[in-house]
Design an enzyme around this catalytic site. Structure first.
Site, PDB file in Angstrom:
ATOM      1  N   HIS A  68      32.473  16.226 -36.614  1.00  0.00           N
ATOM      2  CA  HIS A  68      31.930  17.175 -37.571  1.00  0.00           C
ATOM      3  C   HIS A  68      32.203  18.608 -37.111  1.00  0.00           C
ATOM      4  O   HIS A  68      32.456  18.864 -35.934  1.00  0.00           O
ATOM      5  CB  HIS A  68      30.438  16.940 -37.741  1.00  0.00           C
ATOM      6  CG  HIS A  68      30.126  15.676 -38.479  1.00  0.00           C
ATOM      7  ND1 HIS A  68      28.853  15.321 -38.820  1.00  0.00           N
ATOM      8  CD2 HIS A  68      30.935  14.698 -38.962  1.00  0.00           C
ATOM      9  CE1 HIS A  68      28.881  14.174 -39.469  1.00  0.00           C
ATOM     10  NE2 HIS A  68      30.131  13.772 -39.557  1.00  0.00           N
ATOM     11  N   GLU A  70      30.223  21.167 -36.711  1.00  0.00           N
ATOM     12  CA  GLU A  70      29.286  21.652 -35.692  1.00  0.00           C
ATOM     13  C   GLU A  70      29.650  21.087 -34.321  1.00  0.00           C
ATOM     14  O   GLU A  70      29.591  21.797 -33.317  1.00  0.00           O
ATOM     15  CB  GLU A  70      27.843  21.246 -36.050  1.00  0.00           C
ATOM     16  CG  GLU A  70      27.367  21.763 -37.391  1.00  0.00           C
ATOM     17  CD  GLU A  70      27.641  20.815 -38.552  1.00  0.00           C
ATOM     18  OE1 GLU A  70      26.934  20.937 -39.568  1.00  0.00           O
ATOM     19  OE2 GLU A  70      28.556  19.969 -38.475  1.00  0.00           O
ATOM     20  N   CYS A  96      24.184  17.037 -40.454  1.00  0.00           N
ATOM     21  CA  CYS A  96      23.670  15.674 -40.419  1.00  0.00           C
ATOM     22  C   CYS A  96      22.710  15.558 -39.232  1.00  0.00           C
ATOM     23  O   CYS A  96      22.609  16.482 -38.414  1.00  0.00           O
ATOM     24  CB  CYS A  96      24.821  14.674 -40.282  1.00  0.00           C
ATOM     25  SG  CYS A  96      25.579  14.661 -38.634  1.00  0.00           S
ATOM     26  N   CYS A  99      24.428  16.031 -35.730  1.00  0.00           N
ATOM     27  CA  CYS A  99      24.708  17.443 -35.444  1.00  0.00           C
ATOM     28  C   CYS A  99      23.414  18.225 -35.241  1.00  0.00           C
ATOM     29  O   CYS A  99      23.350  19.112 -34.391  1.00  0.00           O
ATOM     30  CB  CYS A  99      25.551  18.059 -36.552  1.00  0.00           C
ATOM     31  SG  CYS A  99      27.238  17.406 -36.583  1.00  0.00           S
TER      32      CYS A  99
END
Length: 141
Positions: A68, A70, A96, A99
Site C-alpha cells: 500500500h 502508506e 486500511c 496501514c
C-alpha cells in the site's frame, strides 16, 4: 492533496491508484504509492490476483502482490533514515487497518484523506490511538 494525487499516478495497481505524502514542518519527508516491491513484475504485466479470485476491496489484503502507499512511504523513510514521528500523512484514500497500525506505531499524528475506505476497524483503532483524522473537503465520501 494535489501532490498526493500526483504521487498516486505512479501506481501500477489495476484496481485503485493510491498515493501518500508524509509532511512535517512544511517539508515533504517521504512519498509512497501502491505497487509491487522493486524487481517484481507489475500486475499490469501478469494480471491482478485479487481480481481473478473475486476478492472485494477492503478484504484479504495478504492476497496481493503489491504494497500500500502508506507502507511504501514508511519503507522509503526507513531506507533513507527519515523519522516520521510527529508528521502528517496525506492519503488519497483512508488507510486500511494494516496501514493504520503501521501509522500509529511510526508516530504519525494526523491523517488527511481524500476519500473513505471500507474499513471500520481502521477508523476505530486510529481514534483509540488519538490520531487526528480529517477528510479533504470536510466529509468522508
Amino acid at each position: 492533496m494535489e501532490i498526493t494525487r500526483l504521487v498516486a499516478t505512479r501506481s501500477t495497481c489495476l484496481r485503485r491508484q493510491v498515493g501518500a505524502v508524509f509532511v512535517k514542518d512544511k517539508n515533504i519527508l517521504a512519498t509512497g504509492y501502491n505497487g509491487v516491491p522493486a524487481g517484481v513484475r507489475h500486475c499490469s504485466e501478469i494480471g491482478c490476483l485479487r481480481e481473478k479470485l473475486g476478492i472485494p476491496s477492503g478484504e484479504r489484503h495478504e492476497i496481493c502482490r503489491g504494497l500500500h502507499a502508506e507502507q511504501n512511504g514508511i519503507i522509503q523513510a526507513a531506507k533513507h533514515g527519515t523519522i516520521l514521528s510527529g508528521s502528517t500523512v496525506y492519503t488519497t484514500d483512508h488507510p486500511c487497518v494494516i496501514c493504520a497500525k503501521m501509522l500509529i506505531n511510526v508516530g504519525v499524528e494526523r491523517i488527511v484523506s481524500g476519500q473513505g475506505y471500507p474499513d471500520a476497524l481502521s477508523v476505530e483503532m486510529l481514534s483509540e490511538a488519538g490520531l487526528k483524522l480529517d477528510y479533504y473537503g470536510g466529509e468522508q465520501k
